[in-house]
Design a protein around this motif. Structure first.
Motif, short mmCIF file in Angstrom:
data_model
loop_
_atom_site.label_atom_id
_atom_site.label_comp_id
_atom_site.label_asym_id
_atom_site.label_seq_id
_atom_site.Cartn_x
_atom_site.Cartn_y
_atom_site.Cartn_z
N GLY B 167 0.85 -1.19 0.00
CA GLY B 167 0.00 0.00 0.00
C GLY B 167 0.88 1.23 0.00
O GLY B 167 2.10 1.15 -0.16
N GLY B 168 0.23 2.39 0.18
CA GLY B 168 0.99 3.63 0.22
C GLY B 168 1.12 4.24 -1.17
O GLY B 168 0.55 3.75 -2.14
N LEU B 182 -1.16 -1.73 -8.82
CA LEU B 182 -2.17 -2.71 -8.39
C LEU B 182 -3.54 -2.07 -8.14
O LEU B 182 -4.55 -2.61 -8.61
N PRO B 183 -3.60 -0.94 -7.42
CA PRO B 183 -4.91 -0.30 -7.26
C PRO B 183 -5.56 0.06 -8.59
O PRO B 183 -6.77 -0.12 -8.78
N ALA B 184 -4.74 0.55 -9.54
CA ALA B 184 -5.30 0.93 -10.84
C ALA B 184 -5.82 -0.30 -11.57
O ALA B 184 -6.88 -0.28 -12.19
N LEU B 185 -5.06 -1.40 -11.46
CA LEU B 185 -5.50 -2.65 -12.09
C LEU B 185 -6.82 -3.11 -11.48
O LEU B 185 -7.74 -3.55 -12.18
N THR B 186 -6.93 -2.96 -10.17
CA THR B 186 -8.16 -3.31 -9.45
C THR B 186 -9.35 -2.56 -10.03
O THR B 186 -10.39 -3.15 -10.34
N LEU B 187 -9.17 -1.25 -10.20
CA LEU B 187 -10.25 -0.41 -10.72
C LEU B 187 -10.54 -0.73 -12.18
O LEU B 187 -11.68 -0.67 -12.62
N ALA B 188 -9.47 -1.05 -12.91
CA ALA B 188 -9.60 -1.22 -14.36
C ALA B 188 -10.41 -2.46 -14.71
O ALA B 188 -11.06 -2.50 -15.75
N LEU B 189 -10.38 -3.44 -13.83
CA LEU B 189 -10.98 -4.74 -14.18
C LEU B 189 -12.46 -4.63 -14.54
O LEU B 189 -12.88 -5.09 -15.60
N SER B 190 -13.25 -3.99 -13.65
CA SER B 190 -14.68 -3.95 -13.95
C SER B 190 -14.96 -2.97 -15.08
O SER B 190 -15.84 -3.20 -15.91
N LEU B 191 -14.18 -1.87 -15.16
CA LEU B 191 -14.39 -0.92 -16.25
C LEU B 191 -14.11 -1.59 -17.60
O LEU B 191 -14.88 -1.45 -18.55
N SER B 192 -13.01 -2.35 -17.65
CA SER B 192 -12.67 -2.98 -18.93
C SER B 192 -13.73 -4.01 -19.30
O SER B 192 -14.01 -4.21 -20.49
N THR B 256 -10.98 1.70 -3.33
CA THR B 256 -9.63 1.19 -3.59
C THR B 256 -8.59 1.90 -2.74
O THR B 256 -7.67 1.27 -2.22
N GLU B 257 -8.73 3.22 -2.60
CA GLU B 257 -7.77 3.96 -1.79
C GLU B 257 -7.80 3.50 -0.35
O GLU B 257 -6.78 3.50 0.34
N THR B 258 -8.99 3.08 0.12
CA THR B 258 -9.08 2.56 1.48
C THR B 258 -8.36 1.21 1.58
O THR B 258 -7.62 0.97 2.53
N VAL B 259 -8.58 0.35 0.58
CA VAL B 259 -7.95 -0.98 0.61
C VAL B 259 -6.43 -0.86 0.57
O VAL B 259 -5.72 -1.53 1.32
N PRO B 263 -3.12 7.87 0.03
CA PRO B 263 -3.59 9.15 0.57
C PRO B 263 -4.27 10.02 -0.48
O PRO B 263 -3.80 11.10 -0.79
N GLY B 264 -5.39 9.57 -1.02
CA GLY B 264 -6.09 10.33 -2.04
C GLY B 264 -7.38 10.93 -1.49
O GLY B 264 -7.65 10.88 -0.29
N ALA B 265 -8.19 11.49 -2.41
CA ALA B 265 -9.43 12.15 -2.01
C ALA B 265 -10.43 11.15 -1.43
O ALA B 265 -11.19 11.48 -0.52
N GLY B 266 -10.43 9.93 -1.95
CA GLY B 266 -11.38 8.92 -1.48
C GLY B 266 -11.10 8.54 -0.04
O GLY B 266 -12.00 8.46 0.80
N ARG B 267 -9.83 8.31 0.25
CA ARG B 267 -9.42 7.98 1.60
C ARG B 267 -9.77 9.12 2.56
O ARG B 267 -10.27 8.90 3.66
N LEU B 268 -9.54 10.34 2.06
CA LEU B 268 -9.88 11.53 2.86
C LEU B 268 -11.37 11.56 3.17
O LEU B 268 -11.79 11.89 4.28
N MET B 269 -12.16 11.20 2.17
CA MET B 269 -13.63 11.21 2.34
C MET B 269 -14.03 10.23 3.45
O MET B 269 -14.81 10.58 4.34
N ILE B 270 -13.51 9.00 3.37
CA ILE B 270 -13.88 7.98 4.36
C ILE B 270 -13.41 8.42 5.75
O ILE B 270 -14.15 8.34 6.73
N ASP B 271 -12.16 8.91 5.83
CA ASP B 271 -11.65 9.38 7.12
C ASP B 271 -12.53 10.50 7.68
O ASP B 271 -12.78 10.57 8.88
N SER B 272 -13.00 11.39 6.79
CA SER B 272 -13.82 12.52 7.23
C SER B 272 -15.16 12.05 7.76
O SER B 272 -15.73 12.66 8.66
#
Lengths: 282, 312
Positions: B167-168, B182-192, B256-259, B263-272
């Motif tokens: 992570g990180g 790896l995170p990008a691949l994770t996201l790409a799978l369902s989109l592709s 994905t950012e949580t998994v 430190p992106g906007a998504g992680r910030l959202m969940i933390d908030s």
């Protein structure tokens, strides 16, 4: 439209004509609902019973899916989770299906300004990333399944509305719609009694996909701690439970995920088959 | 109608969308139990302090005036201050959003790289074994929740094979790319999977068209026919779909950012949300919705460029 034939189709003929995907999907969904209604009949153990003599056991004959860090049997937990996750699939989508379809029918029939306004509303709602908006709403209402249903309901109806409005616009130009109007029926009767039953196919097919999406969403929120609350057995919650043991006890997270995948496949196969079946029947 | 006036008209269409975004995020925070003043000051605030905060935030004004203040603040880049981190929300977003955008862009590229060739293989060998395998694999991919795909990839490639970090985000651009793979691949799978299905159907439709037969009859090499004629026309509906999926992709990025602890906007959202930091949630919701509507705009323009009939 239905073709009128002299004979009633025999039951085995109908079954034989069903697309294979619909049969396979139907079997998966039937089994899922049976597990959801009667989990205790199939689960070998109490899903919440701690067993300190069997902590983090790898899959064996006694525990086919292994045990978690409290010694709880993962197979029983995955089976009991069917109750919550199938409930999410149905409860999260049923209100959007009904409300969205009815609004779509009215919008499609009225056309003009109503339709233009509806179009703007749809555009605006789909601009929000779905999960982000649901998370924002849940953060205001508080975590939990009921609040998740409310959050999904606020957004999800537009998809059904859009599908139904488009189909009603096609149907209202057909002769039988004119016939209804010529007979002097009120617009509400023409729309809801005559047009809507013939315009529901896209919404019905999308509902199948949507139930699978609801499970994905519900388990995502469960994973994030915003959906079903522990100790409730819900697939996303179970996967989150296992994430700290990812390197040592992979089975805690892997099996609940497989249940999500198989159930999702069931819905999408059934939906694909249903679409094909309804198309060929026309 | 010219291309320029199409773009102008399309930009005008964004105005009601932006207004709606602002109304929803404004109302959302007003629905909160308790008032902002006690959220800032805590439960044991004195009445005079509450009144002072209310006056400073304009909360003693009628609701409509408050909305106008809110709109003015948003347009001047003032999204308030984070309750827990004590810094301006706008600065937080400026720090974190680029991470999410890089992740999303990488996912989009990976998804296209996977979807386009496989869609062609699948479409041109329709019904054969390769088609069935490709479609089956993607169908399974579609049924997998993002966080589960992420965990499985982590278990296999990070925990066991040690090919990728657990992570990180890393330091420096190339470290970012490496950490985000790896995170990008994770996201790409369902989109592709979604793009593949659409593109396959489009290619099957286009391959049968007369202009493709004509291009072949002219003696064009098969690869030229596929890239110049088939791909371009098949891509039109895929670009539209791609735009519609951006919201889904950003939603997936939150998870994905949580998994992967990015430190992106998504992680910030969940933390908030855990920290009940409502100004940050509000600001992020606005920022993400604006990103999506800008990408909608971009895909509409690309679509009009690929197919001039769209602009009419």
């Amino acid at each position: 439209m239905k073709v009128v034939t002299g004979q009633r189709p025999r039951m085995h003929r109908v079954l034989f004509d069903l697309p294979a995907t619909m049969i396979i999907g139907g079997i998966i969904l039937f089994a899922s609902f049976v597990l959801a209604f009667f989990p205790s009949l199939f689960a070998p153990y109490d899903p919440n019973a701690f067993d300190y003599g069997a902590l983090l056991h790898a899959p064996t004959l006694a525990h086919p899916f292994g045990t978690d860090n409290y010694g709880r049997d993962m197979l029983s937990r995955v089976i009991h989770a069917y109750t919550i996750d199938m409930q999410i699939a149905v409860f999260a989508t049923i209100v959007p299906v009904i409300v969205g379809t009815l609004i779509g029918a009215v919008v499609g029939y009225a056309g003009g300004l109503t339709e233009a306004f509806f179009g703007r509303v749809v555009d605006a709602i789909i601009t929000f990333p779905f999960l982000v908006l649901v998370i924002a709403i849940v953060s205001v209402l508080g975590p939990g399944l009921i609040n998740m249903y409310i959050a999904v309901g606020i957004i999800d109806w537009v998809f059904y509305g859009r599908l139904t409005a488009a189909e009603i616009k096609v149907q209202k130009r057909l002769d039988y719609a004119d016939a209804g109007r010529v007979m002097g029926y009120r617009p509400s009767r023409v729309v809801f009694r005559h047009l809507l039953p013939n315009a529901m196919t896209p919404a019905l097919v999308y509902w199948m996909t949507d139930m699978a999406l609801a499970i994905l969403l519900g388990s995502s929120l469960g994973y994030l701690g915003l959906g079903a609350q522990p100790p409730a057995a819900e697939w996303g919650v179970l996967i989150a439970d296992g994430k700290n043991f990812m390197t040592t006890a992979w089975w805690i997270s892997i099996f609940p995920g497989l249940a999500i995948v198989i159930t999702g496949l069931g819905f999408s196969l059934f939906g694909d088959g249903l679409a094909e079946f309804l198309r060929t029947r026309r | 109608m010219s291309f320029a006036s199409f773009i102008f008209r399309r930009v005008l269409q964004m105005i009601p969308t932006i207004v709606f975004i602002l109304v929803v995020t404004f109302v959302l925070v007003r629905l909160l139990p308790g008032d902002p003043a006690s959220a800032i000051l805590g439960d044991r605030a004195r009445d005079a302090d509450v009144a002072r905060i209310n006056a400073r935030l304009g909360l003693d004004q009628p609701i409509f005036v408050q909305f106008l203040y809110f709109v003015r603040n948003v347009f001047t880049g003032d999204l308030g201050n984070s309750i827990s981190l004590k810094v301006p929300v706008a600065r937080l977003i400026a720090e974190r959003l680029p991470v999410t955008l890089l992740l999303t862009a990488m996912a989009a590229v990976i998804a296209l790289v996977m979807a386009v060739p496989l869609a062609f293989v699948s479409a041109l060998r329709r019904g054969r074994a390769s088609d069935v395998v490709v479609r089956g694999a993607f169908q399974v991919g579609l049924s997998m929740p993002v966080f589960y795909v992420g965990l499985v990839l982590l278990i296999v490639f990070s925990a066991n094979l040690h090919w990728f970090p657990v992570g990180g985000y890393g330091d420096g651009f190339f470290a970012h790319l490496y950490h985000l793979f790896l995170p990008a691949l994770t996201l790409a799978l369902s989109l592709s999977a979604i793009l593949m299905r659409n593109l396959r159907a489009a290619v099957i439709g286009v391959v049968g068209a007369e202009y493709v037969d004509f291009a072949r009859a002219k003696g064009l090499r098969s690869r030229l026919v596929l890239t110049r004629h088939v791909l371009r026309n098949a891509l039109i509906s895929t670009v539209a779909l791609f735009g519609l999926q951006i919201g889904v992709l950003l939603s997936g990025a939150v998870v994905t950012e949580t998994v992967f602890a990015i430190p992106g906007a998504g992680r910030l959202m969940i933390d908030s949300i855990y920290g009940r930091d409502y100004p940050v949630i509000q600001g992020l919701t606005i920022a993400l919705a604006v990103v999506v509507s800008l990408i909608f705009l971009a895909t509409d323009i690309v679509q009009a460029w690929l197919d001039p009939r769209v602009a009419r």
